[in-house]
Design an enzyme around this catalytic site. Structure first.
Site, short mmCIF file in Angstrom:
data_model
loop_
_atom_site.label_atom_id
_atom_site.label_comp_id
_atom_site.label_asym_id
_atom_site.label_seq_id
_atom_site.Cartn_x
_atom_site.Cartn_y
_atom_site.Cartn_z
N GLN A 9 -34.00 4.02 24.58
CA GLN A 9 -34.12 4.67 25.11
C GLN A 9 -34.33 4.78 27.35
O GLN A 9 -35.51 4.71 27.44
CB GLN A 9 -34.05 5.99 24.72
CG GLN A 9 -33.44 7.12 25.52
CD GLN A 9 -33.62 8.19 24.34
OE1 GLN A 9 -34.03 8.16 23.60
NE2 GLN A 9 -33.18 9.68 25.15
N SER A 87 -40.21 1.86 20.60
CA SER A 87 -39.85 3.06 20.47
C SER A 87 -38.35 2.76 19.82
O SER A 87 -38.32 2.66 18.58
CB SER A 87 -39.13 3.96 22.07
OG SER A 87 -38.82 5.66 21.26
N LEU A 88 -36.88 3.50 20.37
CA LEU A 88 -35.94 3.49 19.25
C LEU A 88 -35.66 1.90 18.94
O LEU A 88 -34.97 1.48 18.26
CB LEU A 88 -34.56 3.87 20.16
CG LEU A 88 -33.42 3.12 20.20
CD1 LEU A 88 -32.92 4.14 19.47
CD2 LEU A 88 -32.58 3.82 21.57
N ARG A 112 -31.68 10.37 13.65
CA ARG A 112 -33.43 10.12 14.74
C ARG A 112 -32.79 10.88 16.19
O ARG A 112 -33.29 11.93 16.95
CB ARG A 112 -33.38 9.22 14.96
CG ARG A 112 -34.92 9.11 16.35
CD ARG A 112 -35.45 7.85 16.26
NE ARG A 112 -36.54 7.48 16.41
CZ ARG A 112 -36.54 6.43 17.77
NH1 ARG A 112 -35.33 7.26 18.64
NH2 ARG A 112 -37.78 6.40 18.90
N HIS A 194 -42.79 11.28 20.94
CA HIS A 194 -43.81 10.50 21.03
C HIS A 194 -44.89 11.86 21.39
O HIS A 194 -46.26 11.32 21.57
CB HIS A 194 -44.21 9.73 21.78
CG HIS A 194 -43.33 8.75 21.51
ND1 HIS A 194 -43.06 7.55 20.30
CD2 HIS A 194 -41.81 8.00 22.01
CE1 HIS A 194 -41.74 6.80 20.33
NE2 HIS A 194 -41.50 6.93 21.26
N GLN A 243 -44.19 7.31 14.34
CA GLN A 243 -43.35 7.08 15.28
C GLN A 243 -43.27 8.21 16.10
O GLN A 243 -43.68 8.02 17.42
CB GLN A 243 -42.82 6.18 15.20
CG GLN A 243 -42.73 5.10 16.22
CD GLN A 243 -40.84 4.94 16.73
OE1 GLN A 243 -39.83 5.96 16.96
NE2 GLN A 243 -40.84 3.37 17.18
#
Length: 290
Positions: A9, A87-88, A112, A194, A243
């Site tokens: 992102q 991440s994503l 998500r 996170h 995660q």
């Protein structure tokens, strides 16, 4: 060994993917399939939307995922020997190495995004970038602050992102500056990704991930949670669930990929953020953009 990395992102930009849609029949077909799955024309927002429209949570994550995955599918000689995503971007990486189908990857990314949005609305929370401090110093400062604040993204040496309750993150920023940070500044994000603040989203996403088929991948994925090579589908699932509330160990993942033989990192998706970070993690690392 050829390593492919996928951004997260924040890499989105107006017009992303438009050239792919116009120049590749396969890309056009996949983009239209995505519109159908999501129930709205995300392509209109990606190609013509404003920066504000692109920043909407239900748009941003699927948009970055689609740009990365569809770009990967249109590349000639795309044979990754190792993959990782920030991440994503880990979801993009898992489609790239065959763990997830395009459709399942998109559905999970959409879930998500919406789950994270809901979690952000429960309590004021945010993230901040800390520049110029060693990782262990950032961790030690976070541990002294009342409230929830943790190291969330280990982006490269001297660049960490912290995450948590707004008041705790603000206090931590002041303490980071006092500890010698060059900068400690709040980021324009919707919440504390996170961090433990994402627990409600983790629970929601866990059910969706458990119900999805994960195949044996064509190559290892270096996951954010462990920063190690993983190929067992059940282990990949478990790490993907963790995660959301755990830190992104990007520095450690790249270092491990280099130790395991990565000779070229190709960033697939919008922007060049990861190529820049990889250059700071290891000045000798060769990078390219798809």
């Amino acid at each position: 060994m050829k390593a492919y990395v996928f951004p997260g992102q924040g890499a989105q930009f107006t017009g992303m993917g438009k050239d792919l849609y116009e120049n590749s029949a396969l890309a056009k077909e996949l983009f239209e399939k995505a519109n159908e799955i999501l129930g709205f024309r995300i392509t209109d927002i990606m190609f013509e939307g404003t920066a504000e429209e692109l920043k909407e949570t239900k748009v941003t994550q699927p948009a970055v995922f689609l740009h990365s995955v569809i770009l990967a599918k249109t590349l000639e000689n795309f044979h990754p020997e190792m993959v990782a995503g920030h991440s994503l971007g880990e979801f993009s990486a898992l489609v790239a190495n065959g763990t997830l189908s395009f459709e399942d990857g998109l559905k999970l990314v959409s879930k998500r995004a919406l789950a994270m949005q809901k979690a952000c609305e429960i309590k004021p929370s945010t993230m901040a970038a800390v520049l110029g401090l060693a990782d262990n110093v950032v961790e030690e400062v976070c541990a002294t602050i009342d409230g929830v604040v943790v190291a969330a993204n280990y982006n490269c040496p001297g660049q960490l992102v912290i995450s948590g309750e707004t008041s705790a993150v603000e206090k931590a920023c002041e303490a980071m500056k006092a500890a010698g940070a060059k900068r400690a500044l709040l980021l324009p994000v919707g919440g504390a990704f996170h961090s433990p603040m994402m627990e409600p989203a983790r629970e929601e996403l866990a059910a969706a991930i458990e119900a999805t088929t994960f195949a044996t991948p064509s190559c290892h994925v270096y996951q954010n949670v462990t920063a190690t090579a993983v190929s067992d589908p059940n282990e990949i699932k478990k790490n993907l669930i963790i995660q959301l509330t755990a830190p992104v160990k990007w520095t450690q993942s790249v270092q491990q990929m280099i130790a395991d033989g990565a000779t070229l990192f190709t960033e697939v998706g919008p922007g060049k953020v990861l190529s820049g970070l990889i250059g700071k993690i290891d000045k000798e690392a060769a990078t390219a953009n798809a």
